[in-house]
Design an enzyme around this catalytic site. Structure first.
Site, PDB file in Angstrom:
ATOM      1  N   LYS A 114      -7.893  -3.904 -23.593  1.00 21.59           N
ATOM      2  CA  LYS A 114      -7.237  -5.227 -24.216  1.00 21.59           C
ATOM      3  C   LYS A 114      -7.063  -6.304 -23.120  1.00 21.59           C
ATOM      4  O   LYS A 114      -7.544  -7.330 -23.064  1.00 21.59           O
ATOM      5  CB  LYS A 114      -5.982  -4.894 -24.960  1.00 21.59           C
ATOM      6  CG  LYS A 114      -5.463  -5.960 -25.482  1.00 21.59           C
ATOM      7  CD  LYS A 114      -3.736  -5.834 -25.846  1.00 21.59           C
ATOM      8  CE  LYS A 114      -3.642  -4.550 -26.760  1.00 21.59           C
ATOM      9  NZ  LYS A 114      -2.190  -4.539 -27.295  1.00 21.59           N
ATOM     10  N   LYS A 126       1.940   1.161 -20.087  1.00 17.95           N
ATOM     11  CA  LYS A 126       2.810   1.130 -21.320  1.00 17.95           C
ATOM     12  C   LYS A 126       4.215   1.967 -21.036  1.00 17.95           C
ATOM     13  O   LYS A 126       4.003   2.969 -20.304  1.00 17.95           O
ATOM     14  CB  LYS A 126       2.159   1.709 -22.373  1.00 17.95           C
ATOM     15  CG  LYS A 126       2.910   1.307 -23.776  1.00 17.95           C
ATOM     16  CD  LYS A 126       2.362  -0.332 -24.295  1.00 17.95           C
ATOM     17  CE  LYS A 126       2.889  -0.861 -25.515  1.00 17.95           C
ATOM     18  NZ  LYS A 126       2.344  -2.087 -25.871  1.00 17.95           N
ATOM     19  N   GLY A 165       7.643  -6.607 -23.967  1.00 15.02           N
ATOM     20  CA  GLY A 165       8.307  -5.962 -25.363  1.00 15.02           C
ATOM     21  C   GLY A 165       7.193  -5.229 -25.969  1.00 15.02           C
ATOM     22  O   GLY A 165       5.854  -5.408 -25.650  1.00 15.02           O
ATOM     23  N   ASP A 166       7.633  -4.810 -27.148  1.00 14.81           N
ATOM     24  CA  ASP A 166       6.890  -3.858 -28.151  1.00 14.81           C
ATOM     25  C   ASP A 166       7.721  -3.626 -29.303  1.00 14.81           C
ATOM     26  O   ASP A 166       8.827  -4.179 -29.139  1.00 14.81           O
ATOM     27  CB  ASP A 166       6.095  -2.769 -27.364  1.00 14.81           C
ATOM     28  CG  ASP A 166       4.826  -2.229 -28.510  1.00 14.81           C
ATOM     29  OD1 ASP A 166       3.811  -2.985 -28.389  1.00 14.81           O
ATOM     30  OD2 ASP A 166       4.966  -1.329 -29.208  1.00 14.81           O
ATOM     31  N   THR A 209       1.507 -13.165 -30.097  1.00 11.96           N
ATOM     32  CA  THR A 209       0.464 -12.039 -30.798  1.00 11.96           C
ATOM     33  C   THR A 209      -0.018 -12.658 -32.019  1.00 11.96           C
ATOM     34  O   THR A 209      -0.863 -12.456 -32.592  1.00 11.96           O
ATOM     35  CB  THR A 209       1.188 -10.955 -30.626  1.00 11.96           C
ATOM     36  OG1 THR A 209       1.711 -10.377 -29.376  1.00 11.96           O
ATOM     37  CG2 THR A 209       0.473  -9.675 -31.025  1.00 11.96           C
ATOM     38  N   ASN A 240       8.272  -9.145 -34.651  1.00 17.43           N
ATOM     39  CA  ASN A 240       7.627 -10.240 -33.836  1.00 17.43           C
ATOM     40  C   ASN A 240       6.126 -10.568 -34.382  1.00 17.43           C
ATOM     41  O   ASN A 240       5.716 -11.606 -34.647  1.00 17.43           O
ATOM     42  CB  ASN A 240       7.627 -10.029 -32.528  1.00 17.43           C
ATOM     43  CG  ASN A 240       6.887 -10.927 -31.794  1.00 17.43           C
ATOM     44  OD1 ASN A 240       5.895 -10.968 -31.446  1.00 17.43           O
ATOM     45  ND2 ASN A 240       7.852 -11.912 -31.355  1.00 17.43           N
ATOM     46  N   SER A 377       1.543 -13.328 -21.768  1.00 23.32           N
ATOM     47  CA  SER A 377       2.319 -12.637 -20.707  1.00 23.32           C
ATOM     48  C   SER A 377       1.632 -13.154 -19.550  1.00 23.32           C
ATOM     49  O   SER A 377       2.500 -13.551 -18.630  1.00 23.32           O
ATOM     50  CB  SER A 377       2.407 -11.224 -20.955  1.00 23.32           C
ATOM     51  OG  SER A 377       3.314 -10.845 -21.954  1.00 23.32           O
TER      52      SER A 377
HETATM   53  P1  NDP Z   1       8.912  -5.207 -34.026  1.00 27.00           P
HETATM   54  O1  NDP Z   1       9.960  -4.219 -33.521  1.00 27.00           O
HETATM   55  O2  NDP Z   1       9.266  -6.699 -33.782  1.00 27.00           O
HETATM   56  O3  NDP Z   1       8.487  -5.136 -35.408  1.00 27.00           O
HETATM   57  C1  NDP Z   1       7.976  -3.790 -35.950  1.00 27.00           C
HETATM   58  C2  NDP Z   1       7.902  -3.997 -37.457  1.00 27.00           C
HETATM   59  O4  NDP Z   1       6.882  -2.803 -37.775  1.00 27.00           O
HETATM   60  C3  NDP Z   1       9.218  -3.932 -38.007  1.00 27.00           C
HETATM   61  O5  NDP Z   1       9.033  -4.689 -39.314  1.00 27.00           O
HETATM   62  C4  NDP Z   1       9.297  -2.475 -38.528  1.00 27.00           C
HETATM   63  O6  NDP Z   1      10.255  -2.074 -39.514  1.00 27.00           O
HETATM   64  C5  NDP Z   1       7.946  -1.926 -38.721  1.00 27.00           C
HETATM   65  N1  NDP Z   1       7.824  -0.475 -38.341  1.00 27.00           N
HETATM   66  C6  NDP Z   1       7.884  -0.115 -37.166  1.00 27.00           C
HETATM   67  N2  NDP Z   1       7.675   1.168 -37.145  1.00 27.00           N
HETATM   68  C7  NDP Z   1       7.247   1.683 -38.499  1.00 27.00           C
HETATM   69  C8  NDP Z   1       6.600   2.821 -38.784  1.00 27.00           C
HETATM   70  N3  NDP Z   1       6.779   4.132 -38.455  1.00 27.00           N
HETATM   71  N4  NDP Z   1       6.452   2.652 -40.242  1.00 27.00           N
HETATM   72  C9  NDP Z   1       6.283   1.355 -40.748  1.00 27.00           C
HETATM   73  N5  NDP Z   1       6.992   0.347 -40.190  1.00 27.00           N
HETATM   74  C10 NDP Z   1       7.076   0.517 -39.249  1.00 27.00           C
HETATM   75  O7  NDP Z   1       7.673  -4.887 -33.289  1.00 27.00           O
HETATM   76  P2  NDP Z   1       6.218  -5.831 -33.065  1.00 27.00           P
HETATM   77  O8  NDP Z   1       6.178  -6.770 -34.155  1.00 27.00           O
HETATM   78  O9  NDP Z   1       6.435  -6.313 -31.641  1.00 27.00           O
HETATM   79  O10 NDP Z   1       5.030  -4.814 -32.853  1.00 27.00           O
HETATM   80  C11 NDP Z   1       4.345  -4.365 -34.059  1.00 27.00           C
HETATM   81  C12 NDP Z   1       3.039  -3.598 -33.626  1.00 27.00           C
HETATM   82  O11 NDP Z   1       2.222  -4.922 -33.096  1.00 27.00           O
HETATM   83  C13 NDP Z   1       3.136  -2.495 -32.851  1.00 27.00           C
HETATM   84  O12 NDP Z   1       1.979  -1.833 -33.155  1.00 27.00           O
HETATM   85  C14 NDP Z   1       2.939  -2.937 -31.461  1.00 27.00           C
HETATM   86  O13 NDP Z   1       2.393  -2.112 -30.576  1.00 27.00           O
HETATM   87  C15 NDP Z   1       1.867  -4.304 -31.669  1.00 27.00           C
HETATM   88  N6  NDP Z   1       1.750  -5.441 -30.602  1.00 27.00           N
HETATM   89  C16 NDP Z   1       2.875  -6.120 -30.394  1.00 27.00           C
HETATM   90  C17 NDP Z   1       2.778  -7.036 -29.424  1.00 27.00           C
HETATM   91  C18 NDP Z   1       3.819  -7.924 -29.135  1.00 27.00           C
HETATM   92  O14 NDP Z   1       3.742  -8.888 -28.654  1.00 27.00           O
HETATM   93  N7  NDP Z   1       5.132  -7.615 -29.498  1.00 27.00           N
HETATM   94  C19 NDP Z   1       1.547  -7.280 -28.540  1.00 27.00           C
HETATM   95  C20 NDP Z   1       0.187  -6.584 -29.170  1.00 27.00           C
HETATM   96  C21 NDP Z   1       0.716  -5.528 -30.263  1.00 27.00           C
HETATM   97  P3  NDP Z   1      11.815  -1.606 -39.142  1.00 27.00           P
HETATM   98  O15 NDP Z   1      12.538  -3.073 -38.933  1.00 27.00           O
HETATM   99  O16 NDP Z   1      12.240  -0.905 -40.454  1.00 27.00           O
HETATM  100  O17 NDP Z   1      11.641  -0.755 -37.980  1.00 27.00           O
HETATM  101  O1  2IT Z   2       0.703  -4.207 -26.957  1.00 28.99           O
HETATM  102  C1  2IT Z   2       0.882  -5.235 -26.328  1.00 28.99           C
HETATM  103  O2  2IT Z   2      -0.315  -5.894 -25.940  1.00 28.99           O
HETATM  104  C2  2IT Z   2       2.182  -5.661 -26.115  1.00 28.99           C
HETATM  105  N1  2IT Z   2       2.998  -4.962 -26.617  1.00 28.99           N
HETATM  106  C3  2IT Z   2       2.229  -6.873 -25.100  1.00 28.99           C
HETATM  107  C4  2IT Z   2       2.166  -6.428 -23.735  1.00 28.99           C
HETATM  108  C5  2IT Z   2       2.398  -7.569 -22.926  1.00 28.99           C
HETATM  109  O3  2IT Z   2       2.701  -7.251 -21.515  1.00 28.99           O
HETATM  110  O4  2IT Z   2       3.057  -8.685 -23.037  1.00 28.99           O
END
Ligand code: NDP
Ligand code: 2IT
Length: 445
Positions: A114, A126, A165-166, A209, A240, A377
């Site tokens: 990525k 990670k 974050g993640d 994202t 997010n 980032s």
């Molecule tokens: P957040 O913690 O902000 O939100 C996660 C969301 O997904 C929440 O609504 C959560 O629900 C739900 N969730 C988490 N775990 C589960 C599960 N096991 N089953 C069902 N729902 C679930 O995380 P992000 O939005 O940052 O991340 C979401 C996805 O995007 C992840 O796969 C992450 O790796 C990916 N990602 C994030 C990036 C970023 O910049 N933040 C960049 C690239 C990818 P609840 O509130 O109930 O826990």
């Molecule tokens: O899965 C991802 O790409 C992230 N959670 C963001 C990683 C980052 O360094 O901004």
């Protein structure tokens, strides 16, 4: 599968039998790479794939901390520095009870390619913990973050490894982590991204994202003569990525009819009201079920997997890994889905992805589709390095250009290797090339 790829995969399965998520990610990657390996036997002589699939460094540590009741707690902490060939290790931290080494390794492995696709100089890593911030007080989250950084600080650095974050790690957690690093190191360096705007963060990182996901979807849609105007979208999650994917899609004329959290999903034919979801999930940290108190036409259904029963034109899984399985893929296709853009990392099982591709639904794979976050980032790192601050429009423009370039590159790679429209393969191949070139240049190190 190419012989060499198959042998490497068998070796990985032997050595890592308890890491299903990592093996799933490695298998998808190695399968896609077969045509490249057929053309480049020199990679086998250099054991390039064996080196690439073994993390350069995997750190596992304990995180003892004291909660606000005075009880001593211990969590597991991880940082996997997977591959630093093209730049400092870069990738998020996940705080979720399901976190284990397999999950961190799958995420770190995907992050390598990525990050390469962004075109920016960042390696893949990670980390995270099985700590669950959900339902904890700010004080408890702070105590945990400080304890986590008490160990993590010795492994990171602006030219070494830069976490972000993640899941479960947002602005609040990054603030506590950064504040503690600064305190113990007496150094205000860019050792984390996703920082607040008052202490070195970049505009658009919060939105990046989700916005990037919609930008790449838009670019793909142009190639099939469609756009987002008036289309029905299902966006899983309400964190997010989901919130800002919704925001950008709505700006471009789409209607998001369903969103979810880990307990269940909400559905409204009229479209989901984003400000209400933002308030509930971002500001008040509540459950999405509360949404129906404020919108009488909306329905809440217990169980998050049912969201894929909702009819949509485009599906945007933005919650977590393996959230769309084959049965759910079949329902989506039956209901007429035409594209799946992966906001989450590895949200579709391999069987689901294969089903979409066989049935003519475009799949924009996570490595490419959610790369806007890490790309921004890297833009935060660039601004920090130069002690400058770009405005929203400048960062957003760069983000959009990066996403368009990513689409062009994965599309071109898929065509070059005789798999037009298979962006899963295209992303793996395009992401691999630069990393392989850098590793080759270094010799065996
Ligand atoms: P957040 O913690 O902000 O939100 C996660 C969301 O997904 C929440 O609504 C959560 O629900 C739900 N969730 C988490 N775990 C589960 C599960 N096991 N089953 C069902 N729902 C679930 O995380 P992000 O939005 O940052 O991340 C979401 C996805 O995007 C992840 O796969 C992450 O790796 C990916 N990602 C994030 C990036 C970023 O910049 N933040 C960049 C690239 C990818 P609840 O509130 O109930 O826990
Ligand atoms: O899965 C991802 O790409 C992230 N959670 C963001 C990683 C980052 O360094 O901004």
């Amino acid at each position: 599968m190419n012989d060499y790829a198959a042998a490497v995969l068998a070796g990985l399965a032997d050595k890592n039998p308890h890491e299903p998520e990592f093996l799933q990610a490695a298998k998808e990657f190695l399968e896609s790479l077969s045509p490249v390996l057929d053309k480049h036997p020199e990679y086998r002589d250099a054991a390039l794939l064996e080196r690439l699939t073994e993390p350069e460094r995997a750190i596992s540590f304990s995180v003892p901390w004291v909660d606000s009741d005075g009880k001593v707690r211990v969590n597991k902490g991880y940082r996997v520095q997977f591959n630093g060939a093209i730049g400092p290790f870069k990738g998020g931290l996940r705080f979720h009870p399901s976190v284990n080494l397999s999950i961190i390794k799958f995420l770190g492995f995907e992050q390598i390619f990525k990050n390469s696709l962004t075109g920016l100089p960042i390696g893949g890593g990670k980390g995270g913990s099985d700590f669950d911030p959900k339902g904890k007080s700010d004080r408890d989250v702070m105590a945990f973050c400080q304890a986590f950084m008490r160990e993590l600080y010795r492994h990171i650095g602006q030219d070494t490894d830069v976490p972000a974050g993640d899941i479960g790690v947002g602005g609040r957690e990054i603030g506590y982590l950064f504040g503690y690093y600064k305190k113990i190191k007496n150094e205000h360096a860019c050792i984390l991204t996703g920082r607040g705007l008052s202490y070195g963060g970049s505009l658009v990182r919060t939105e990046a994202t989700g916005y990037g996901l919609v930008y790449i979807l838009e670019e793909y849609l142009k190639t099939v003569g469609e756009d987002l105007q008036g289309k029905r979208l299902t966006v899983s999650g309400s964190g997010n990525v989901a919130l800002y994917a919704h925001e950008k899609a709505a700006q471009l004329g789409a209607k998001v009819v369903a969103m979810s959290d880990s307990n269940g999903y909400i559905y409204d034919e009229k479209g989901i009201d984003l400000p209400t979801v933002k308030r509930l999930k971002e500001a008040e940290r509540k459950r999405i079920s509360e949404y129906v108190k404020f919108h009488k036409t909306a329905k809440y259904v217990e169980g998050c997997g049912g969201i894929w029963d909702v009819k949509c034109d485009y599906a945007l899984p933005c919650a977590t890994q393996n959230e769309i399985n084959l049965d759910q893929a079949k329902i989506l296709v039956k209901n007429g889905v035409r594209a799946v853009a992966e906001g989450a990392n590895m949200p579709c099982t391999p069987e689901a992805t294969e089903y979409f591709l066989k049935n003519g639904a475009g799949v924009l794979p996570a490595k490419a589709a959610n790369a806007g976050g890490v790309a921004t980032s890297a833009l935060e790192m660039a601004q920090s390095g130069q002690r400058i601050f770009w405005n929203f429009e400048e960062v957003d423009k760069k983000l959009k250009e990066i996403m368009i370039d990513i689409f062009k590159n994965i599309d071109a790679a898929a065509r070059e290797y005789g798999m037009p429209g298979n962006f899963v393969a295209g992303a793996n191949i395009a992401g691999f090339k630069k990393v392989a070139d850098a590793m080759t240049a270094f010799g065996i190190v």
